[in-house]
Enzyme design. Structure first.
Site, short mmCIF file in Angstrom:
data_model
loop_
_atom_site.label_atom_id
_atom_site.label_comp_id
_atom_site.label_asym_id
_atom_site.label_seq_id
_atom_site.Cartn_x
_atom_site.Cartn_y
_atom_site.Cartn_z
N ASP A 129 -62.79 -42.92 -29.01
CA ASP A 129 -63.39 -41.59 -28.85
C ASP A 129 -62.37 -40.70 -28.11
OD1 ASP A 129 -65.16 -39.50 -28.48
OD2 ASP A 129 -66.54 -40.58 -27.19
N LYS A 149 -62.56 -40.91 -33.66
CA LYS A 149 -63.08 -39.54 -33.57
C LYS A 149 -61.91 -38.59 -33.28
CE LYS A 149 -67.82 -40.53 -32.09
NZ LYS A 149 -68.82 -40.51 -30.99
N PHE A 181 -73.12 -39.17 -32.29
CA PHE A 181 -73.41 -40.45 -31.63
C PHE A 181 -73.90 -41.45 -32.67
CE2 PHE A 181 -75.96 -43.55 -29.31
CZ PHE A 181 -74.98 -44.00 -28.44
P1 5GP Z 1 -63.28 -43.64 -25.12
O1 5GP Z 1 -62.78 -44.34 -23.90
O2 5GP Z 1 -62.31 -43.71 -26.30
O3 5GP Z 1 -63.72 -42.23 -24.85
O4 5GP Z 1 -64.62 -44.32 -25.53
C1 5GP Z 1 -64.72 -45.53 -26.08
C2 5GP Z 1 -66.10 -46.10 -25.85
O5 5GP Z 1 -67.13 -45.10 -25.84
C3 5GP Z 1 -66.45 -47.02 -26.98
O6 5GP Z 1 -65.94 -48.32 -26.77
C4 5GP Z 1 -67.96 -46.95 -26.97
O7 5GP Z 1 -68.47 -47.86 -26.02
C5 5GP Z 1 -68.28 -45.55 -26.50
N1 5GP Z 1 -68.59 -44.65 -27.64
C6 5GP Z 1 -67.89 -43.56 -28.04
N2 5GP Z 1 -68.46 -42.97 -29.09
C7 5GP Z 1 -69.57 -43.70 -29.38
C8 5GP Z 1 -70.60 -43.59 -30.39
O8 5GP Z 1 -70.63 -42.69 -31.26
N3 5GP Z 1 -71.58 -44.53 -30.36
C9 5GP Z 1 -71.61 -45.54 -29.43
N4 5GP Z 1 -72.60 -46.40 -29.51
N5 5GP Z 1 -70.65 -45.68 -28.48
C10 5GP Z 1 -69.65 -44.76 -28.45
#
Ligand code: 5GP
Ligand code: MG
Length: 179
Positions: free
Chosen positions: A106, A134, A155
Site C-alpha cells: 500500500d 496500490k 479497502f
Molecule cells: P503498507 O505498509 O504498504 O502501507 O501497508 C501494508 C499493509 O496494510 C498490508 O500488509 C495490509 O495489512 C494492510 N492493507 C493495506 N491495504 C489493505 C487493503 O485494501 N485490505 C486489507 N485487508 N489490508 C490492507
C-alpha cells in the site's frame, strides 16, 4: 456473485478467483524465467500472504526454498512511532537470493522496513513479489519487482486479506461497499 458480510460491513466481488489464478500463473512464469539457477528463498509474510504464497509456489518450478515470517508491531516509545520487528526467520540468507512474498503493498512502509532488516543479514539480492499493489498510495523508491495485480485505493478483503481478523478465507477478493 453475491455480496458478503464481514463482521459489520458489506463487501462486493472485486477480483474473481479465476482472475487471481491467471495473474499468479503469469507472475510465476516470470519468476521461473528470471530467477532460474538462483535457488531463491521465498519469504512469505504472515498472516496475509499465506494463500498467495501457496498458490504461487505451486506454479514455481525452479529449485527454491520457502520460509515464513511475521512482523511484530510495537508502540514506539520515541517519535519514530510504529516499529516492526521481524520474527521467525530461521534460515541463513547470507549471499542468497531472497523473494519477499506479500499480500499487498500500500504505502510501502512495511516493505521498506522489512527490506532494511533483511539487507542487514547480507543477502545476495532481495526481490519483492506482491499479489496486490496500490500505485496511487505507494510513496517509496524501492522497486516492486513482481506485482500480480494493481488496484485502486479501495479497502479489500479475501484471499488472505482480512477485515479485523475476519474474511481471509474467501477465495475471491472483495471491496468495501460504500454506504
Ligand atoms: P503498507 O505498509 O504498504 O502501507 O501497508 C501494508 C499493509 O496494510 C498490508 O500488509 C495490509 O495489512 C494492510 N492493507 C493495506 N491495504 C489493505 C487493503 O485494501 N485490505 C486489507 N485487508 N489490508 C490492507
Ligand atoms: Mg501484509
Amino acid at each position: 456473485m453475491e455480496n458478503i458480510t464481514v463482521k459489520d460491513k458489506e463487501f462486493e466481488i472485486y477480483i474473481t478467483s479465476e482472475k487471481i489464478q491467471e495473474a499468479v500463473r503469469t507472475l510465476a512464469a516470470r519468476i521461473n524465467e528470471e530467477l532460474k539457477g538462483e535457488n531463491p528463498l521465498f519469504i512469505s509474510v504472515l498472516n496475509g500472504s499465506f494463500i498467495f504464497a501457496a498458490d504461487l509456489l505451486k506454479k514455481v518450478s525452479i529449485d527454491c526454498g520457502i520460509s515464513f515470517i511475521k512482523l511484530a508491531s510495537y508502540q514506539g516509545t520515541s517519535s519514530t512511532g510504529d516499529v516492526r520487528t521481524l520474527v521467525g526467520l530461521d534460515e541463513d540468507i547470507k549471499d542468497r537470493t531472497v523473494v519477499i512474498v506479500e499480500d499487498i503493498v500500500d504505502t510501502g512502509n512495511t516493505i521498506v522496513n522489512l527490506v532494511d532488516q533483511l539487507n542487514a543479514m547480507g543477502p545476495k539480492q532481495i526481490k519483492i513479489a506482491t499479489l496486490l499493489f496500490k500505485p496511487d498510495s505507494y510513496t517509496k523508491d524501492i522497486t516492486i519487482d513482481y506485482k500480480a495485480l494493481e488496484v485502486p485505493n479501495d479497502f479489500l478483503v479475501g484471499y488472505g486479506l482480512d477485515y479485523d481478523g475476519l474474511g481471509r478465507n474467501h477465495e475471491h477478493i472483495y471491496s468495501l461497499v460504500s454506504s
